[in-house]
Design an enzyme around this catalytic site. Sequence first.
Site, PDB file in Angstrom:
ATOM      1  N   LYS A   1       0.795  -1.233  -0.041  1.00 38.80           N
ATOM      2  CA  LYS A   1       0.150   0.039  -0.032  1.00 38.80           C
ATOM      3  C   LYS A   1       0.775   1.435  -0.038  1.00 38.80           C
ATOM      4  CE  LYS A   1      -2.209  -0.746   3.954  1.00 38.80           C
ATOM      5  NZ  LYS A   1      -1.599  -1.969   4.541  1.00 38.80           N
TER       6      LYS A   1
ATOM      7  N   ARG B   1     -10.242   0.552   8.092  1.00 37.19           N
ATOM      8  CA  ARG B   1      -9.790  -0.561   8.347  1.00 37.19           C
ATOM      9  C   ARG B   1     -11.116  -1.381   8.724  1.00 37.19           C
ATOM     10  NH1 ARG B   1      -4.086  -0.029   8.397  1.00 37.19           N
ATOM     11  NH2 ARG B   1      -3.099  -1.314   9.531  1.00 37.19           N
TER      12      ARG B   1
ATOM     13  N   ARG C   1      12.119  -6.323   5.802  1.00 34.94           N
ATOM     14  CA  ARG C   1      11.880  -4.950   5.468  1.00 34.94           C
ATOM     15  C   ARG C   1      12.451  -3.952   6.354  1.00 34.94           C
ATOM     16  NH1 ARG C   1       5.659  -2.523   4.799  1.00 34.94           N
ATOM     17  NH2 ARG C   1       5.688  -2.735   7.185  1.00 34.94           N
TER      18      ARG C   1
ATOM     19  N   ARG D   1      10.767  -2.066  11.692  1.00 36.24           N
ATOM     20  CA  ARG D   1       9.627  -1.497  12.328  1.00 36.24           C
ATOM     21  C   ARG D   1       9.554  -2.674  13.519  1.00 36.24           C
ATOM     22  NH1 ARG D   1       4.339  -0.091   8.657  1.00 36.24           N
ATOM     23  NH2 ARG D   1       3.512  -1.238  10.432  1.00 36.24           N
TER      24      ARG D   1
ATOM     25  N   ARG E   1      -1.284  -9.259  12.761  1.00 42.45           N
ATOM     26  CA  ARG E   1      -1.660  -8.168  11.965  1.00 42.45           C
ATOM     27  C   ARG E   1      -2.306  -8.739  10.693  1.00 42.45           C
ATOM     28  NH1 ARG E   1       3.790  -5.321  10.765  1.00 42.45           N
ATOM     29  NH2 ARG E   1       2.669  -4.268   9.326  1.00 42.45           N
TER      30      ARG E   1
END
Length: 226
Positions: free
Chosen positions: A19, A94, A131, A162, A173
Amino acid sequence: MKNESRLIVVLLGGPGSGKGTQAQIINSWLGIPQISTGQLLRSEIDRGTECGKSVRAILEAGGLVDDDTIGGLISNRIGMSDCIDGFILDGYPRDIGQAVALDRELLVSDCLVVIALSTHLDTIVRRLAGRWNCTYCGTSYASSSSAHSNTCEKCGTVLIRRTDDHEIVIRSRFATFQRETPPLADFYRKRGVYETVNGMRPPAKVAEAIAKILRNTAAATVSNAS
Ligand code: AMP
């Protein structure tokens, strides 16, 4: 005063679906800002605000922050002058409560397009486990690319991992996303503004598919107006 014909692009997708990357590409095409609720929340945490303190544990566990907090952040951000021609929502809404809250921010003349990036959990776990992210501009990197130099190619900020990009949290998640998304998809499908794109392909291919949707949306908007 709000512009009469804003383009509002909602990007739906689980963690690691791309996204953020696609929002930045759309921003480079259209000049409308990317609004990432995850980034807004992480900025509150980094600045040590009351809001940041109250949401920190939720983000670390991969849960959802309450709708009032998110709604307040979104409403403030949408009210800023750079949103006058539209904006790209990355990570919002969401759930149905947030979709209803978003409706209250919209004008009848707004052009809304919702694009869902579809993904599979196993690929996502592999993607996110490597990532690295820029805390300043939000650009993310696969570990095989610029993370070698440890600084962002775009703005030079040091890259970080993160705290919620770890397998257990990623799975949590993803589960949250799978639970909340089908009703949201139905909500927008019924309005005729819902499109899906295979998010597992390389970013340039995903962007091509999104460009096509946006061209069709623009054409539909022009024909509705004429
Ligand atoms: P993201 O950067 O979109 O992956 O979001 C990171 C985390 O921020 C999520 O796992 C949630 O804890 C929180 N978050 C982001 N957007 C929302 C939202 N619209 N509603 C509730 N929580 C959110």
